[in-house]
Design a protein around this motif. Structure first.
Motif, PDB file in Angstrom:
ATOM      1  N   LYS A  27      -4.712  -4.981  -3.070  1.00 29.50           N
ATOM      2  CA  LYS A  27      -3.956  -6.170  -2.661  1.00 29.50           C
ATOM      3  C   LYS A  27      -2.702  -5.798  -1.874  1.00 29.50           C
ATOM      4  O   LYS A  27      -2.418  -6.391  -0.822  1.00 29.50           O
ATOM      5  CB  LYS A  27      -3.577  -6.997  -3.895  1.00 29.50           C
ATOM      6  N   LEU A  28      -1.944  -4.835  -2.378  1.00 25.75           N
ATOM      7  CA  LEU A  28      -0.690  -4.483  -1.718  1.00 25.75           C
ATOM      8  C   LEU A  28      -0.917  -3.930  -0.312  1.00 25.75           C
ATOM      9  O   LEU A  28      -0.196  -4.274   0.635  1.00 25.75           O
ATOM     10  CB  LEU A  28       0.078  -3.466  -2.569  1.00 25.75           C
ATOM     11  N   ILE A  29      -1.913  -3.067  -0.166  1.00 29.31           N
ATOM     12  CA  ILE A  29      -2.166  -2.469   1.154  1.00 29.31           C
ATOM     13  C   ILE A  29      -2.756  -3.499   2.109  1.00 29.31           C
ATOM     14  O   ILE A  29      -2.285  -3.639   3.256  1.00 29.31           O
ATOM     15  CB  ILE A  29      -3.098  -1.251   1.039  1.00 29.31           C
ATOM     16  N   THR A  30      -3.773  -4.219   1.688  1.00 21.64           N
ATOM     17  CA  THR A  30      -4.411  -5.184   2.598  1.00 21.64           C
ATOM     18  C   THR A  30      -3.456  -6.310   2.974  1.00 21.64           C
ATOM     19  O   THR A  30      -3.397  -6.717   4.142  1.00 21.64           O
ATOM     20  CB  THR A  30      -5.687  -5.761   1.982  1.00 21.64           C
ATOM     21  N   ASP A  31      -2.697  -6.814   2.004  1.00 20.38           N
ATOM     22  CA  ASP A  31      -1.716  -7.862   2.334  1.00 20.38           C
ATOM     23  C   ASP A  31      -0.675  -7.332   3.311  1.00 20.38           C
ATOM     24  O   ASP A  31      -0.261  -8.033   4.254  1.00 20.38           O
ATOM     25  CB  ASP A  31      -1.019  -8.364   1.069  1.00 20.38           C
ATOM     26  N   GLU A 124       4.186   2.675   6.980  1.00 19.75           N
ATOM     27  CA  GLU A 124       5.230   1.839   6.380  1.00 19.75           C
ATOM     28  C   GLU A 124       4.723   1.135   5.125  1.00 19.75           C
ATOM     29  O   GLU A 124       5.388   1.119   4.082  1.00 19.75           O
ATOM     30  CB  GLU A 124       5.710   0.796   7.391  1.00 19.75           C
ATOM     31  N   VAL A 125       3.535   0.531   5.229  1.00 19.43           N
ATOM     32  CA  VAL A 125       2.990  -0.232   4.101  1.00 19.43           C
ATOM     33  C   VAL A 125       2.674   0.683   2.925  1.00 19.43           C
ATOM     34  O   VAL A 125       2.957   0.355   1.765  1.00 19.43           O
ATOM     35  CB  VAL A 125       1.729  -1.008   4.540  1.00 19.43           C
ATOM     36  N   ILE A 130       3.727   2.765  -2.558  1.00 21.51           N
ATOM     37  CA  ILE A 130       3.924   3.859  -3.506  1.00 21.51           C
ATOM     38  C   ILE A 130       5.265   3.716  -4.229  1.00 21.51           C
ATOM     39  O   ILE A 130       5.351   3.888  -5.450  1.00 21.51           O
ATOM     40  CB  ILE A 130       3.839   5.219  -2.784  1.00 21.51           C
ATOM     41  N   ARG A 131       6.300   3.382  -3.485  1.00 25.17           N
ATOM     42  CA  ARG A 131       7.636   3.313  -4.097  1.00 25.17           C
ATOM     43  C   ARG A 131       7.800   2.101  -5.017  1.00 25.17           C
ATOM     44  O   ARG A 131       8.663   2.109  -5.894  1.00 25.17           O
ATOM     45  CB  ARG A 131       8.706   3.286  -3.001  1.00 25.17           C
ATOM     46  N   ASN A 132       6.990   1.071  -4.830  1.00 27.51           N
ATOM     47  CA  ASN A 132       7.154  -0.158  -5.620  1.00 27.51           C
ATOM     48  C   ASN A 132       5.883  -0.534  -6.376  1.00 27.51           C
ATOM     49  O   ASN A 132       5.656  -1.710  -6.669  1.00 27.51           O
ATOM     50  CB  ASN A 132       7.559  -1.315  -4.697  1.00 27.51           C
ATOM     51  N   PHE A 133       5.081   0.467  -6.715  1.00 30.74           N
ATOM     52  CA  PHE A 133       3.798   0.160  -7.362  1.00 30.74           C
ATOM     53  C   PHE A 133       4.048  -0.407  -8.764  1.00 30.74           C
ATOM     54  O   PHE A 133       4.845   0.149  -9.532  1.00 30.74           O
ATOM     55  CB  PHE A 133       2.933   1.418  -7.452  1.00 30.74           C
ATOM     56  N   PRO A 134       3.364  -1.496  -9.129  1.00 28.46           N
ATOM     57  CA  PRO A 134       3.668  -2.183 -10.399  1.00 28.46           C
ATOM     58  C   PRO A 134       2.951  -1.578 -11.620  1.00 28.46           C
ATOM     59  O   PRO A 134       2.196  -2.258 -12.314  1.00 28.46           O
ATOM     60  CB  PRO A 134       3.181  -3.615 -10.136  1.00 28.46           C
TER      61      PRO A 134
END
Length: 752
Positions: A27-31, A124-125, A130-134
Motif C-alpha cells: 500500500k505505501l509504495i503503490t500509493d 523518494e517513496v 522505510i523510515r516510517n514503516f508502521p
C-alpha cells in the motif's frame, strides 16, 4: 514499461507481523508512486522470515509533464496581492500573461512541471516508506537512528526492462540499495545478483528459499499429511498454526515424531495446546484409538541425517513439557478426589472478577441463581443447572488452566467427569462460555443453554449496572460478543421468553445481604412502573406484611428507580442493536428490524408490537416482513401506505385534529372507495387472528393484498373535496389504512 523489484532484507521478522507488513509495504509504495504520477499494471507482496518483497509490473518509466494555469489578481490590484501570487506560483512578473476578463485585465500564470524518472520517484517513496514503516514494535541498532522490526541488512531495489536492470539510487542510514540478495542462512548464505522478479524467484528457490508464504504453507500441509497417512494417522487441522509456522521457515522440512506412551492418557486438548503453544507442533491423531499419538514439527533446513538429530532434540524438549502437563493434571485430580470440584471452586472468592462487581465467587453465585431461574424457560432441570453453574468456573483454580488459560471450560468438563457429576453438568461446564465467536457451535443441551445464558446475561447486566458499556470501537470486557452469544443461543435453540424478565439488574445493588429487600426490588422492577402508588399497591397485593423492612425496600428501590429502569431499557436497546448486526449478515435490512421492534405512539402499533424482548418472535416478524417487501405487492403497498400516511399527517397538522374515529361506508361515493371499505374489513379479520397465532406470513400476506384496492382508491378518489363531510370521512378511511398496516409492522420506519 519497467518492472520494479524491492527486497528489504533483515534479521527474523516475527511470523505474526508478516501478513500485515506485506499489506503495508504494498500500500505505501503503490500509493506513493501513484501520487507522484506513475501508473502500474499489477503489484504483489511476499515475505519470508528474513525479507519483505514487493514486485510491481508495468510501472511507467516517467511521470507525465503537468501544465497548470492559475488565475491571479487584476493588473490594477495592490502590489502586495501580486507579490503573494508570484510567491505562490514561483514565477517572476515577466513570466505572467495578461488576459482580458469580465472585470478588467487579469494576470495568469502558466506553471509547467516536467515529468520525473521512475528511479527518482521510487527512491523518494521507498526511503519514506522505510523510515516510517508502521511496525507494531520496532528497534534501533548500532549508532544510527533508523528503526526496523529487526536490524535491516540490505535493500534490493531495481527497475528492469528489456534493456536490463537499473539500480534505484538510494542510501538509508548507510544501507545502499543494490541488485543483490542472499539465499538461505545456512544452506546458501552467499550473495548473488538478480535482474528482475522472475530470475529473483528462481534464484531464491535454487538458494533454498521459498518466497511465497502460501507455497510454504501448502508444502508443509502436503508433506505432513503424507507422513501421517503412511502410518494410518491424520493431522489435526489448525490453519492459524499453519500460517504461523509458514512464517517461521524459509525452506520447510517436515518431520514427524511419536509421543511417549506415558503421556497418551493426558486429555487430547492438553497435548494439542502444549505442543502448539510451546513447540509450534501439529498434533497427529490415531483414528483407531481417537488419541493424539504423534506430532509434526517443521525444520528450516535439510540435514545429512534427514532431520534425525533435529527430531530427537524436539522429542526431548516435548517430553519435558508434557511431564509438566502430566504433573498439573495429576495434582488437579488429587485435589478433586480430596475436596471435590466445589472444594476447588471455594478459592474463587479470592479471585477478583471486577473491583465494582466483586469476586469470581460472587459472580458464580449470581450465575447459579440466574441459571436456576432460566432453567424452566429452556426445558432444563433447575437443580442440575444450578449445580453446573456452581462448578462452571472451578477449573480457574486448577494448575492446568493456570498454565494454559485457553483450556478453561475444556478442563472443567474433565474435572467434572472425574468427580462423577452428571454428564449434562460436565457438558455445561465446558459449554458455558460458548459461543465465543460467530462461527462457534451453539450448545443445544438444555442445562448447557441455561448456564451459558446465565453467564452472559450476568456479565452484561453487571457491567450495565456499573455503567461500563462499550464505547465506539472499545469493548474491553467483550460485551458485544456476550450479547451476540445470547442472541445465537436464543435463536438457534428456538427459545421463547421475555429477555427483560431475566435481566436482574437489582442483583448488583448492595442490599447489605437483605434478601427480603432484594426480592421486593425485583418484584417492583419486573411488574411495576415508576409510579409510587403502583409500587405500594403491588406490595399490598403481594400479601407481604407491611413492615419497616417492606417500607425500607420500597424506599431503597424508589430512590434508584430511574437508574435501574433506564439501565435495563438501555441494555435491551443494546441487544436490539446487536440483533440488527446479526440479521444484517442474513440479508435482513436494519429498517425492517426497526419496523418490528419499535412500537409507535398509536395504540394499534403498540398492541401489535409486543415482545420486543422476545428475540425469536422479533426475528419471525422481521423475516416475514422482509420476504413480503421483496414481492411486487409488498413494495407497492409500502408506497401506498406512505402516501396515505403523508396525506393524513399533513391534514392532521393543518386541521389540528386526529382522524381516527372511524370512517363510514355510507359516505363513500365511488365504487373504488366502497371496495376499499370492504377490503379493509376483510384484511382486518385475517390480520388480527394471524398476529394472535404468530402466523406473521399470513398477516403480511393479508396486508399486502390491500395493494390493489389502495392503488385503485388513490387513482379514482380525490381526498380534499369541497364537501367537508366527505373529506373527513376519506381522511378517516386513510386512518384505517394506517392503523391496519401498523398493526402488522411500523412501516413508517421502512426506507424507500
Amino acid at each position: 514499461m519497467p518492472d520494479l523489484l524491492i527486497e528489504l532484507f533483515s534479521e527474523e521478522i516475527p511470523a505474526r507481523m508478516q501478513a500485515r507488513a506485506r499489506a503495508d509495504l504494498q500500500k505505501l509504495i503503490t500509493d506513493g508512486v501513484v501520487e507522484a504520477g506513475l501508473t502500474y499494471a499489477h503489484a504483489g507482496a511476499f515475505s519470508t522470515p528474513r525479507r519483505l518483497v514487493l514486485a510491481i509490473e508495468g510501472l511507467t518509466a516517467n511521470s507525465p509533464t503537468l501544465r497548470e494555469e492559475r488565475k491571479g489578481p487584476r493588473t490594477d490590484a495592490p502590489e502586495k496581492a501580486l507579490d503573494g501570487f508570484l510567491r505562490a506560483t514561483g514565477l517572476s512578473k515577466d513570466q505572467l500573461e495578461i488576459r482580458d476578463d469580465k472585470k478588467g485585465q487579469v494576470y495568469f500564470a502558466t506553471i509547467e512541471r516536467p515529468g520525473r524518472p521512475a528511479t527518482e520517484i521510487v527512491a523518494e517513496v521507498l526511503e519514506q516508506t522505510i523510515r516510517n514503516f508502521p511496525w507494531p514494535k520496532s528497534m534501533r541498532w548500532g549508532a544510527g537512528s533508523l528503526r526496523w522490526v529487526r536490524p535491516l541488512h540490505s535493500i534490493l531495489a531495481i527497475l528492469s526492462d528489456e534493456a536490463g536492470a537499473t539500480i534505484v539510487p538510494l542510501d538509508v542510514d548507510g544501507i545502499i540499495a543494490s541488485d543483490s540478495t542472499r539465499g538461505h542462512r545456512f544452506m546458501a548464505p552467499n550473495a548473488f545478483s538478480v535482474g528482475g522478479f522472475e530470475s529473483y524467484a528462481k534464484q531464491l528457490k535454487a538458494a533454498k528459499v521459498m518466497l511465497d508464504p502460501a507455497e510454504r504453507a501448502d508444502t508443509i500441509w502436503h508433506d505432513a499429511q503424507q507422513m501421517a497417512f503412511a502410518k494410518g494417522w491424520e493431522v489435526v487441522e489448525d490453519k492459524g498454526l499453519l500460517g504461523e509456522v509458514a512464517g517461521l521457515v524459509e525452506w520447510p522440512v517436515t518431520l514427524m515424531g511419536q509421543i511417549d506412551d506415558e503421556f497418551l492418557d493426558l486429555p487430547p486438548e492438553v497435548l494439542q495446546t502444549s505442543m502448539k503453544e510451546h513447540q509450534k507442533f501439529f498434533s497427529v491423531r490415531n483414528p483407531k484409538t481417537g488419541r493424539i499419538e504423534g506430532f509434526v514439527t517443521v525444520a528450516n533446513r535439510e540435514t545429512a541425517d534427514h532431520g534425525a538429530t533435529i527430531l530427537a532434540g524436539n522429542q526431548k524438549v516435548l517430553s519435558a513439557r508434557l511431564s509438566d502437563a502430566k504433573f498439573f493434571w495429576e495434582n488437579d485430580l488429587r485435589m478433586i478426589k480430596t475436596h471435590g470440584l466445589e472444594g476447588m471452586a471455594e478459592g474463587l472468592d479470592a479471585v477478583t472478577f471486577h473491583n465494582k462487581l466483586g469476586s469470581v465467587g460472587d459472580q458464580v453465585r449470581r450465575i447459579e441463581a440466574l441459571a436456576r431461574e432460566i432453567a424452566p424457560l429452556v426445558g432444563a432441570a433447575p437443580d442440575l443447572a444450578a449445580e453446573a453453574a456452581r462448578v462452571a468456573k472451578a477449573d480457574l483454580r486448577s494448575e492446568m488452566v493456570y498454565e494454559f488459560p485457553e483450556l478453561q471450560g475444556v478442563m472443567g468438563r474433565y474435572y467434572a467427569k472425574s468427580a462423577s457429576l452428571d454428564d449434562r453438568v460436565a457438558d455445561a461446564v465446558r459449554d458455558h462460555y460458548a459461543p465465543l465467536g460467530p462461527s462457534d457451535a451453539v450448545p443445544s443441551e438444555p442445562v448447557s443453554v441455561a448456564v451459558a445464558l446465565a453467564e452472559k446475561i450476568d456479565k452484561l447486566t453487571g457491567f450495565w449496572a456499573i455503567d461500563e458499556k462499550p464505547t465506539g470501537s472499545k469493548d474491553p470486557f467483550a460485551l458485544r460478543r456476550a450479547a451476540l452469544g445470547v442472541i445465537r443461543l436464543v435463536l438457534e435453540n428456538g427459545l421463547r421468553f421475555n429477555l427483560i424478565n431475566v435481566v436482574n439488574i437489582v442483583d448488583f445493588i448492595d442490599f447489605s445481604e437483605d434478601q427480603f429487600q432484594r426480592q421486593v426490588a425485583r418484584e417492583l422492577l419486573n411488574k411495576a412502573t415508576g409510579d409510587e402508588d403502583e409500587r405500594q399497591s403491588l406490595i399490598r397485593a403481594s400479601g407481604l406484611v407491611a413492615s419497616s423492612a417492606t417500607d425500607a425496600a420500597i424506599e431503597r428501590v424508589a430512590s434508584q428507580w430511574v437508574m435501574l429502569d433506564e439501565a435495563r431499557k438501555d441494555l435491551l436497546t443494546f441487544f436490539h442493536d446487536r440483533l440488527k448486526v446479526f440479521l444484517k449478515d442474513q440479508g435482513i435490512r436494519h429498517d425492517v428490524i426497526d419496523a418490528v421492534l419499535v412500537p409507535v405512539e398509536s395504540a394499534a402499533a403498540s398492541a401489535a408490537m409486543p415482545g420486543s424482548d422476545d428475540l425469536t418472535l422479533v426475528v419471525k416478524r422481521a423475516q416475514a416482513l422482509s420476504e413480503t417487501l421483496k414481492t411486487e405487492d409488498g413494495a407497492n403497498l409500502l408506497q401506498g401506505f406512505k402516501r396515505a400516511n403523508n396525506i393524513l399527517t399533513q391534514a392532521e397538522e393543518k386541521d389540528g385534529v386526529e382522524y381516527s374515529f372511524g370512517a363510514d361506508v355510507k359516505f363513500a361515493e365511488t365504487p373504488e372507495e366502497k371496495a376499499l371499505f370492504a377490503d379493509l374489513d376483510a384484511a382486518e379479520t385475517k390480520i388480527a387472528p394471524a398476529m394472535e397465532a404468530e402466523d406473521f406470513a399470513a398477516a403480511m400476506a393479508a396486508m399486502a393484498s390491500l395493494r390493489g384496492p389502495i392503488d385503485a382508491f388513490f387513482e379514482a378518489v380525490q381526498i380534499n373535496t369541497d364537501s367537508e363531510v366527505i373529506r373527513r370521512n376519506r381522511l378517516n378511511l386513510l386512518s384505517r389504512i394506517r392503523q391496519i398496516c401498523l398493526s402488522v409492522a411500523d412501516l413508517t420506519r421502512i426506507e424507500g
